[in-house]
Design a protein around this motif. Structure first.
Motif, short mmCIF file in Angstrom:
data_model
loop_
_atom_site.label_atom_id
_atom_site.label_comp_id
_atom_site.label_asym_id
_atom_site.label_seq_id
_atom_site.Cartn_x
_atom_site.Cartn_y
_atom_site.Cartn_z
N SER A 59 21.81 -8.01 -13.31
CA SER A 59 22.08 -9.17 -14.16
C SER A 59 23.35 -9.92 -13.79
O SER A 59 23.60 -10.99 -14.33
N ASN A 60 24.12 -9.38 -12.83
CA ASN A 60 25.41 -9.99 -12.53
C ASN A 60 25.85 -9.53 -11.14
O ASN A 60 25.46 -8.45 -10.68
N GLU A 61 26.69 -10.33 -10.48
CA GLU A 61 27.20 -9.95 -9.16
C GLU A 61 28.09 -8.72 -9.23
O GLU A 61 28.21 -7.99 -8.25
N SER A 62 28.70 -8.45 -10.36
CA SER A 62 29.60 -7.31 -10.48
C SER A 62 28.88 -6.05 -10.96
O SER A 62 29.50 -5.00 -11.12
N ALA A 63 27.58 -6.12 -11.19
CA ALA A 63 26.81 -4.97 -11.65
C ALA A 63 26.47 -4.05 -10.48
O ALA A 63 26.41 -4.48 -9.33
N SER A 64 26.28 -2.79 -10.79
CA SER A 64 25.85 -1.82 -9.77
C SER A 64 24.76 -0.95 -10.38
O SER A 64 24.61 -0.87 -11.60
N LEU A 65 24.02 -0.28 -9.51
CA LEU A 65 22.92 0.56 -9.94
C LEU A 65 23.40 2.00 -10.09
O LEU A 65 24.03 2.54 -9.18
N ALA A 66 23.11 2.61 -11.22
CA ALA A 66 23.48 4.01 -11.46
C ALA A 66 22.46 4.93 -10.78
O ALA A 66 21.38 4.50 -10.39
N GLU A 67 22.82 6.18 -10.65
CA GLU A 67 21.90 7.19 -10.11
C GLU A 67 20.65 7.22 -11.00
O GLU A 67 20.77 7.29 -12.22
N PRO A 68 19.46 7.15 -10.42
CA PRO A 68 18.25 7.12 -11.26
C PRO A 68 18.01 8.45 -11.96
O PRO A 68 18.32 9.51 -11.42
N GLY A 69 17.49 8.36 -13.16
CA GLY A 69 17.12 9.56 -13.91
C GLY A 69 15.62 9.76 -13.83
O GLY A 69 14.85 8.80 -13.88
N GLN A 70 15.17 11.00 -13.68
CA GLN A 70 13.75 11.32 -13.61
C GLN A 70 13.41 12.38 -14.65
O GLN A 70 14.16 13.32 -14.85
#
Length: 146
Positions: A59-70
């Motif tokens: 949603s934003n340039e400063s956002a990052s993706l967290a480790e996925p949960g399964q």
């Protein structure tokens, strides 16, 4: 009377909005907007591997993706993708495309048809009968989050 109604609707909106984002000390977390995903599989030398190629938007340039949960519940495999935003991030109208390959945890799964869900989108995955049910190295061969 209209002030009271306005206050109630504002309060209800803020409570609904608060449930959409989890907060940390310096960050906000919210589900990643997933547009699509493709399930890939490979079976060789008695090893069955599966992965997801996910396309979505931060949603934003400063956002990052967290480790996925399964999670697994019966024949349903759920993958939760969450983006992390700095608390003081400036709102942006521009969404940032993101693509990730995510190994699925399929070691020791019994053969059968599974439903794979990624942030609400669903697809079928068939685990063949050649899947090693007691091979502890299958999980380590799957790789790690990119």
């Amino acid at each position: 009377m209209t002030r009271r109604l306005l206050f109630k609707s504002t309060l209800a909106f803020s409570l609904v909005g608060a449930g959409a984002c989890k907060t940390g000390k310096e960050t906000l977390q919210q589900p990643l907007r997933v547009d699509s995903f493709v399930i890939g599989t490979s079976s060789s030398q008695g090893y069955f591997e599966a992965w997801l190629d996910v396309k979505g938007f931060l949603s934003n340039e400063s956002a990052s993706l967290a480790e996925p949960g399964q999670r697994r519940q019966g024949y349903r495999l759920s993958v939760d993708l969450v983006e992390i935003l700095p608390k003081r991030a400036t709102p942006s109208l521009v969404q940032v495309p993101v693509e990730r390959r995510i190994p699925l945890e399929v070691a020791n799964l019994p053969s059968g048809v599974y439903i794979v869900s990624v942030n609400g989108l669903q697809q079928r995955l068939e685990v063949p009968t050649t899947s090693p049910s007691s091979n502890p190295t299958a999980a380590s061969r799957a790789g790690s989050f990119l």
